[in-house]
Motif scaffolding. Structure first.
Motif, short mmCIF file in Angstrom:
data_model
loop_
_atom_site.label_atom_id
_atom_site.label_comp_id
_atom_site.label_asym_id
_atom_site.label_seq_id
_atom_site.Cartn_x
_atom_site.Cartn_y
_atom_site.Cartn_z
N SER A 60 19.10 -1.81 27.41
CA SER A 60 19.16 -2.51 28.69
C SER A 60 18.46 -3.86 28.60
N THR A 61 19.09 -4.87 29.23
CA THR A 61 18.53 -6.22 29.27
C THR A 61 18.67 -6.75 30.69
N VAL A 62 17.60 -7.35 31.21
CA VAL A 62 17.64 -7.99 32.51
C VAL A 62 18.20 -9.40 32.32
N ILE A 63 19.23 -9.76 33.09
CA ILE A 63 19.82 -11.10 32.96
C ILE A 63 19.48 -11.99 34.14
N GLY A 64 18.66 -11.53 35.06
CA GLY A 64 18.23 -12.38 36.16
C GLY A 64 19.33 -12.68 37.15
N SER A 65 19.13 -13.75 37.90
CA SER A 65 20.06 -14.06 38.99
C SER A 65 21.26 -14.87 38.53
N ASP A 66 21.29 -15.32 37.27
CA ASP A 66 22.37 -16.18 36.79
C ASP A 66 23.53 -15.36 36.22
N ALA A 67 23.89 -14.29 36.88
CA ALA A 67 24.91 -13.36 36.38
C ALA A 67 26.26 -14.03 36.21
N ILE A 68 26.63 -14.93 37.09
CA ILE A 68 27.94 -15.57 37.03
C ILE A 68 28.09 -16.34 35.71
N THR A 69 27.11 -17.15 35.37
CA THR A 69 27.16 -17.93 34.13
C THR A 69 27.14 -17.02 32.91
N VAL A 70 26.27 -16.01 32.91
CA VAL A 70 26.18 -15.08 31.78
C VAL A 70 27.52 -14.37 31.58
N LEU A 71 28.14 -13.91 32.67
CA LEU A 71 29.41 -13.20 32.55
C LEU A 71 30.55 -14.10 32.14
N LYS A 72 30.56 -15.33 32.61
CA LYS A 72 31.59 -16.27 32.16
C LYS A 72 31.50 -16.45 30.65
N ASP A 73 30.29 -16.59 30.13
CA ASP A 73 30.09 -16.74 28.69
C ASP A 73 30.47 -15.47 27.94
N LEU A 74 30.05 -14.33 28.47
CA LEU A 74 30.31 -13.05 27.81
C LEU A 74 31.81 -12.76 27.75
N ARG A 75 32.54 -13.13 28.77
CA ARG A 75 33.99 -12.88 28.81
C ARG A 75 34.72 -13.66 27.72
N GLN A 76 34.13 -14.75 27.24
CA GLN A 76 34.76 -15.56 26.20
C GLN A 76 34.54 -14.97 24.80
N GLN A 77 33.64 -14.00 24.69
CA GLN A 77 33.34 -13.40 23.39
C GLN A 77 34.24 -12.19 23.16
N PRO A 78 34.51 -11.86 21.89
CA PRO A 78 35.32 -10.67 21.62
C PRO A 78 34.56 -9.41 22.02
N GLY A 79 35.29 -8.39 22.38
CA GLY A 79 34.67 -7.12 22.76
C GLY A 79 35.56 -6.35 23.70
N LYS A 80 35.03 -5.24 24.15
CA LYS A 80 35.75 -4.38 25.07
C LYS A 80 35.48 -4.80 26.51
N ASN A 81 35.79 -3.92 27.45
CA ASN A 81 35.60 -4.19 28.87
C ASN A 81 34.12 -4.26 29.24
N ILE A 82 33.87 -4.95 30.35
CA ILE A 82 32.56 -4.96 30.99
C ILE A 82 32.74 -4.18 32.28
N ASN A 83 32.10 -3.02 32.39
CA ASN A 83 32.23 -2.19 33.59
C ASN A 83 31.08 -2.47 34.54
N LEU A 84 31.38 -2.47 35.82
CA LEU A 84 30.39 -2.61 36.88
C LEU A 84 30.48 -1.36 37.73
N THR A 85 29.37 -0.67 37.86
CA THR A 85 29.34 0.55 38.66
C THR A 85 28.40 0.34 39.84
N GLY A 86 28.89 0.68 41.04
CA GLY A 86 28.05 0.53 42.23
C GLY A 86 27.81 -0.95 42.51
#
Length: 148
Positions: A60-86
């Motif tokens: 587990s890693t805390v990414i702070g309040s800048d989730a939008i920027t982190v996720l935009k960057d993460l989506r550009q990297q190879p890998g599987k799905n990013i799931n959001l629960t709740g």
């Protein structure tokens, strides 16, 4: 329903959680056993929080309040799905930012009468199309939507 949830987690390599959901999961899942517990405990977890400094649950890693920027960057990297629960407020932010490729809702056959609404008053329209639906023996309806 357990098989569907297990399949959903098997298709992901990252689990995105808000602080409240993270704390609920971290209190339970490390003490569970079985294939689903192994998936959830082993997956990379990103926690969106401005109040947590650290997250002690495995991977587990805390990414702070800048989730939008982190996720935009993460989506550009190879890998599987990013799931959001709740995490209703986080789901709203990602939906409004156009960062959800799929919205999966599990509708339970119960009327509470109180609680948070997923889509609050004043939220702009986000056109969606239904891409899959199923009903489990429990009466839970599994609805999958994608941006229209």
């Amino acid at each position: 329903m357990g098989a569907a949830v297990g399949q959903m987690h098997a298709e992901a390599d990252t689990l995105l959680l808000g602080r409240v959901t993270y704390e609920s999961f971290a209190a339970v899942w490390p003490h569970q056993t079985g294939p689903l517990a192994d998936q959830i405990n082993g997956i990379r977890k990103l926690v969106v929080s401005t109040t947590l400094a650290t997250a002690d649950w495995n991977n587990s890693t805390v990414i702070g309040s800048d989730a939008i920027t982190v996720l935009k960057d993460l989506r550009q990297q190879p890998g599987k799905n990013i799931n959001l629960t709740g995490s209703i407020s986080l789901t709203r932010r990602l939906l409004e930012a156009g960062l959800l490729d799929e919205l999966r809702l599990l509708v339970h056959p119960i009327v509470l009468g109180t609680g948070q609404r997923l889509f609050p008053d004043g939220m702009g329209q986000v056109p969606l199309k239904l891409t899959h639906s199923a009903t489990f023996s429990t009466g839970v309806v599994d609805l999958t939507y994608q941006p229209a």
